[in-house]
Design a protein around this motif. Structure first.
Motif, PDB file in Angstrom:
ATOM      1  N   THR A  20     -17.700  24.476 -10.545  1.00 21.28           N
ATOM      2  CA  THR A  20     -18.764  23.952 -11.415  1.00 21.28           C
ATOM      3  C   THR A  20     -18.338  22.753 -12.257  1.00 21.28           C
ATOM      4  OG1 THR A  20     -18.234  25.359 -13.335  1.00 21.28           O
ATOM      5  CG2 THR A  20     -19.673  26.297 -11.630  1.00 21.28           C
ATOM      6  N   LYS A  21     -17.016  22.592 -12.474  1.00 26.10           N
ATOM      7  CA  LYS A  21     -16.458  21.560 -13.358  1.00 26.10           C
ATOM      8  C   LYS A  21     -16.736  21.850 -14.833  1.00 26.10           C
ATOM      9  CE  LYS A  21     -15.028  19.254  -9.783  1.00 26.10           C
ATOM     10  NZ  LYS A  21     -13.590  19.288  -9.408  1.00 26.10           N
ATOM     11  N   TYR A  22     -17.230  23.051 -15.132  1.00 32.97           N
ATOM     12  CA  TYR A  22     -17.451  23.441 -16.525  1.00 32.97           C
ATOM     13  C   TYR A  22     -16.350  24.407 -16.956  1.00 32.97           C
ATOM     14  CZ  TYR A  22     -22.188  21.458 -16.491  1.00 32.97           C
ATOM     15  OH  TYR A  22     -23.266  20.606 -16.424  1.00 32.97           O
ATOM     16  N   LYS A  69     -18.711  17.902 -18.217  1.00 31.85           N
ATOM     17  CA  LYS A  69     -17.958  18.542 -17.138  1.00 31.85           C
ATOM     18  C   LYS A  69     -16.500  18.102 -17.216  1.00 31.85           C
ATOM     19  CE  LYS A  69     -21.628  19.170 -13.708  1.00 31.85           C
ATOM     20  NZ  LYS A  69     -22.017  18.953 -12.293  1.00 31.85           N
TER      21      LYS A  69
END
Length: 202
Positions: A139-141, A197
């Motif tokens: 997700t890059k979160y 992100k």
């Protein structure tokens, strides 16, 4: 009985004070002479240190925050056994999240909780790391990986242990609840489409 109470109080105090050592804050002062809480997300934790202070300082912050959890749990265990380690685990994270020396404005307890889990049950700790890494990569979160990993910890305890001490189970849920609470601002930002992100502003 009085001696046991004294050991409990000492464990709580030492663990909390260990947690109060804010790696991100002190490294920010040392490396750039800034209060990291005035930059980036305003959080005194490893992710914000990565964004504001760079990869090397961010990695060092992460390592030192893990070490806090490890040291506190080992001290708690030496004071009065397994229950001491559980108590220490909770209070070292509380110290990290709400440090008295910084006006109770600290980090989010992610790396410190990971350190705690590694000592309480290293298999659950590795599961935590796998879940966090997988969610972050997908997700890059970072905050989603942190929350998912924290919530997965109680499940990992059940799956990796033949029998789970109820206090251990409660402790992992307390740490998970603290993680969700400390990330509430990230959740709101995500709902508004404003959450950064991983890779943005680094």
């Amino acid at each position: 009985k009085g001696r046991k109470i004294m050991k409990i109080l000492i464990t709580i105090l030492l663990s909390y004070l260990i947690g109060c050592f804010s790696s991100a804050y002190f490294l920010g002062k040392i490396s750039k002479n800034i209060d990291i809480r005035n930059y980036g997300s305003g959080n005194a934790g490893a992710t914000n240190a990565l964004r504001v202070l760079g990869k090397k300082v961010g990695a060092l912050t992460f390592a030192l925050d893990i070490l806090k959890g490890v040291i506190a749990v080992l001290i708690g265990k030496s004071m009065f056994g397994f229950n001491g380690s559980l108590l220490a685990g909770i209070f070292v994270v509380l110290g990290h999240d709400f440090p008295i020396f910084l006006g109770f404005k600290g980090g989010k307890g992610v790396a410190t909780s990971f350190g705690v889990l590694l000592i309480l049950n290293w298999k659950a700790g590795l599961a935590w790391l796998l879940v966090a890494a997988s969610i972050i990569i997908f997700t890059k979160y970072v905050f989603l990986g942190s929350i998912a990993a924290s919530i997965s910890a109680p499940v990992a305890m059940v799956l990796t242990l033949d029998s789970v001490n109820k206090y251990l189970y409660i402790t992992t849920w307390v740490l998970a609840a603290l993680s969700v609470y400390r990330h509430k601002a990230n959740i709101f930002r995500l709902c508004r489409g404003e959450e950064n992100k991983l890779g943005n502003n680094i």
